[in-house]
Design an enzyme around this catalytic site. Structure first.
Site, PDB file in Angstrom:
ATOM      1  N   GLU A 275       0.728  -1.229  -0.156  1.00  0.00           N
ATOM      2  CA  GLU A 275       0.114   0.079   0.100  1.00  0.00           C
ATOM      3  C   GLU A 275       0.905   1.455  -0.045  1.00  0.00           C
ATOM      4  O   GLU A 275       1.915   1.361   0.689  1.00  0.00           O
ATOM      5  CB  GLU A 275      -0.930  -0.208   1.261  1.00  0.00           C
ATOM      6  N   ARG A 291      -1.780 -10.884   3.182  1.00  0.00           N
ATOM      7  CA  ARG A 291      -3.091 -11.774   3.147  1.00  0.00           C
ATOM      8  C   ARG A 291      -3.786 -11.226   1.962  1.00  0.00           C
ATOM      9  O   ARG A 291      -3.511 -10.288   1.227  1.00  0.00           O
ATOM     10  CB  ARG A 291      -3.912 -11.507   4.139  1.00  0.00           C
TER      11      ARG A 291
END
Length: 444
Positions: A275, A291
């Protein structure tokens, strides 16, 4: 391939994983609390095991009961979904000790990326761009002041083990810094059991851009483009798009290749998301999620690649089923998170669903574990489903989304559908002209 997989989660993501397993001929085991005994994934699984009372600490976070359920049913592997135990390094280690495959990365990678200071140091070494800031934990005000004088105000103080906006404070100047440092450390200690914080330059109007990656654990990795998750409320994503309205194909290829190379060099195994904050043409790393993401669906829509299927194959040792050159990005996709909340006050609205009619038609996907007559329990996250819309262009996607929202019926409880009906008609949203602060200001 695995013969039997236990799904250590609930709701729409448990159902999503179950469907992927069914398509691969894998038998499924659903675990559930007493509050979820009538849940859709429990009804559809080949076997189910009750692991405790409604409280998640006594059920979905109860490692002992989940491992016991695995041993009782003979499941060879566990898929953790997202949330709960999905980024718990201790859980991954315990499974390995019991000879059970964790469908995700190694405990070492989970632990490293779960510590935001260690994660930042790691990705910086691997060539991923980071936000200017402290090199590690900051304890003393004098050290904080020195760092802030170097990088300039405003700054943001973040919990090293944090998430969801807790342990996160902005200081506009030196006068605000001392109180922000003290408050952030206190919140971090209370919420995460770790008071460590670090400092970064605070970006004024950034977008939240994330890059989806897959690694085979043997040095090979690919990226599947980016998602724009800038529409957020209290640091929680509300609306996501792929691809981003703000990113050019050249930027996509450049940042994607940087991420894929870094993940390959790490020896990372499975799905993950890197991110970034994006402002003025520059990417700045903020964290990595080790994940599957809630919004993985829009990446699937534009690439045609089943991410859960890939997770299962990678965990089994088959590797990634395609090469980077095989990836293409087709059309545009938007996901809206439908929550059981009042659309204006956002107060949770658990209860019985009296009428339920999801939208349909070309390019419409609804991932939800609810059904007519289902009672939403008050113990868990309020998200009851995800509306995913795909079309050839962003303009067509917006028109299709508007139509789908108008078709969506959920009676008996409050939902956030009216909020999305407002957003899809907003001029800024139509132009793709928004940042991570836009929705908060709109709601105010």
């Amino acid at each position: 391939m695995f013969k039997k997989v236990l799904i250590a989660n609930r709701g729409e993501i448990a159902l999503r994983i179950l469907r992927a397993c069914k398509e691969l001929g894998i038998a499924t085991v659903a675990v559930h609390s007493t509050a979820d005994e009538s849940a859709m994934h429990v009804r559809l699984a080949d076997e189910s095991v009750c692991i405790g009372p409604p409280s998640s600490t006594e059920s979905y976070l109860n490692i002992h009961e989940i491992v016991a359920a695995c041993e009782i049913t003979g499941a060879e592997a566990i898929h953790p979904g997202y949330g709960f135990l999905s980024e718990n390094a201790k859980f991954a280690e315990i499974l390995e000790a019991h000879g059970i495959t964790f469908i995700g990365p190694s405990a070492e990678h989970i632990r490293t990326m779960g510590d935001k200071i260690a994660a930042k140091e790691t990705v910086k070494r691997l060539g991923i761009p980071v936000v200017p800031g402290s090199d590690g934990e900051v304890i003393e005000f004098s050290d904080a002041k020195k760092i802030c004088d170097e990088i300039g105000y405003p700054v943001i103080i973040k919990a090293a083990s944090g998430g969801g906006g807790r342990g996160m404070k902005v200081a506009q100047n030196e006068q605000e810094l001392q109180n922000a440092l003290h408050t952030a450390r206190s919140e971090a200690g209370v919420n995460f059991g770790d008071s460590a914080v670090y400092i970064e330059k605070y970006l004024g109007k950034p977008r939240h851009i994330e890059v989806q990656i897959l690694g085979d654990g043997k040095g090979h990795a690919v990226h599947l483009g980016e998602r724009d998750c800038s529409l957020q409320r209290r640091h929680q994503k509300v609306w996501e798009e792929a691809t981003s309205p703000a990113i050019t194909p050249e930027q996509r290829e450049e940042i994607g290749n940087i991420c894929a190379k870094a993940i390959g060099d790490m020896g990372y195994s499975g799905a993950g998301t890197i991110e970034f904050l994006y402002e003025d043409g520059e990417f700045y790393f903020i964290e990595m999620n080790t994940r599957l993401q809630v919004e993985h669906t829009i990446t699937e829509a534009i690439t045609g690649i089943d991410l859960v299927n890939e997770q299962l194959h990678i965990a089994y040792g088959d590797g990634i089923s395609f090469k980077q050159d095989d990836v293409s990005f087709n059309g545009h996709a938007i996901e809206c998170r439908i929550n059981a909340e009042h659309p204006e006050t956002f107060v949770p609205s658990p209860g019985r669903i009296e009428h339920y009619h999801p939208p349909g038609g070309l390019g419409i996907r609804v991932d939800s574990g609810v059904y007519q007559g289902y009672s939403i329990p008050p113990y868990y996250d309020s998200m009851i489903g995800k509306l995913i819309v795909h079309a050839r262009t962003r303009e067509e996607c917006m028109a299709r989304l508007k139509r789908a929202l108008d078709e969506f019926v959920v009676d008996g409880i409050q939902t956030t559908i009216p909020l999305f009906q407002d957003l899809v008609c907003n001029e800024d949203i139509a132009k793709g002209d928004y940042n991570i602060h836009w929705l908060e200001k709109y709601l105010d």
